[in-house]
Scaffold this active site. Structure first.
Site, PDB file in Angstrom:
ATOM      1  CE1 TYR A   2      58.700   7.509 -49.495  1.00 10.42           C
ATOM      2  CE2 TYR A   2      56.420   6.753 -49.579  1.00 10.42           C
ATOM      3  CZ  TYR A   2      57.525   7.150 -48.841  1.00 10.42           C
ATOM      4  OH  TYR A   2      57.467   7.200 -47.477  1.00 10.42           O
ATOM      5  CE  LYS A  44      59.736   4.556 -47.782  1.00 12.02           C
ATOM      6  NZ  LYS A  44      60.874   4.513 -46.840  1.00 12.02           N
TER       7      LYS A  44
END
Length: 301
Positions: free
Chosen positions: A165, A169
């Site tokens: 993640y 990001k």
């Protein structure tokens, strides 16, 4: 003067709940026509249902707004192009894109399957790439566009169990940096929003967060500004619990070190290299090279 979006068309991905729903409602309340995109999957990306998107469309219509639902997967470029084509056929353009769709497959890196890493990057990063690519030419032709990527403090600063993640990001920040440069001449402004909010994506963190203070509706005012007529560009805006902050990628002035003992000198002078006095926020990647070449020039002059 109140921010308005009359005559503007917005696509919000992952808008069937949580932050995306609040973003869609906020834009519609200010006059935008909204494509509510949601595949209707679970947090880990499994399953699908169009009902979340359709429920948000019904909310917007009940409040007097205009909206249509889309069940396109952001990982399917052909489906995304069809979504953009449908919105353009119905309303004439797509002026605003909010890349909000995402999934979680949290595990420590030691326990994480490569496929879980790849899938999360595919949804967050390539999903944003697919949607942005699908609207980019139209925005260039009309000399207007507002695009927001949803980044995260997990990417900017790290978070245990979120290597996949966080990597995705932070990649979105790099994507924004270049798109903002390339889009400037056509008034396409590209920004990142780093939200802190209680949604189903964060429900497992309940013991660590004051959830009652972290409503997603407290983030959307930042989003509204980032896609407005007078929006900035290349901004990383933090938002949560009514607080708004700005994050920067900076560069120190550093020092010049050459010679046979350069590696040892880097170690010895690392505090000086790290000194933030006079640090800058570069306009583009070439700034690093210019700082380094300036040091070299001074050394030889």
């Amino acid at each position: 003067m109140a921010i308005r979006f009359d005559g503007k068309v917005a696509i919000v991905t992952g808008a069937g709940g949580g932050l995306g729903r609040e973003h869609a409602l906020a834009l519609a309340a200010r006059g935008a026509k909204v494509v509510v995109n949601d595949l209707g999957v679970a947090r880990d990306g499994s399953g699908s249902s169009h009902s979340p998107a359709e429920a948000v469309v019904a909310e917007i219509q009940a409040l007097g707004g205009e909206a249509i639902a889309s069940g396109a997967s952001v990982t399917d470029f052909e489906a995304v192009k069809a979504m953009v084509a449908d919105a353009t056929a119905k309303w004439g353009s797509v002026d605003i894109l909010v890349n909000n769709a995402g999934v979680l497959r949290d595990k420590s890196f030691a326990k994480m399957d490569v496929e879980d890493f790849r899938f999360v990057v595919d949804v967050h990063l390539m999903g944003a790439v697919n949607c942005t690519k699908a609207v980019w030419d139209g925005m260039r032709e009309r000399n207007y566009g507002r695009i927001v990527m949803t980044t995260s403090s997990s990417g900017l600063y790290g978070n245990f169990g979120q290597a996949n993640y966080g990597a995705a990001k932070m990649a979105l920040v790099g994507f924004m940096q270049t798109l903002a440069i390339e889009g400037a001449k056509n008034d396409i402004r590209v920004n990142c929003l780093a939200p802190t909010a209680h949604t189903r994506m964060t429900e497992d963190l309940g013991a660590a967060l004051p959830l009652e203070a972290l409503g997603p509706e407290l983030v959307s005012p930042g989003l509204v500004y980032l896609v407005s007529q007078d929006a900035p560009t290349r901004c990383i805006l933090g938002a949560g619990a009514g607080g708004f902050e700005r994050a920067y990628v900076t560069l120190t002035q550093g020092v010049r070190i050459v010679g046979d003992d350069a590696a040892d000198q880097v170690a010895a002078r690392f505090d000086a290299i790290s000194d933030r006095t006079g640090e800058i926020v570069p306009d583009m990647g070439a700034a690093q090279g210019m700082i380094e070449l300036t040091k070299a020039h001074k050394a030889h002059s």
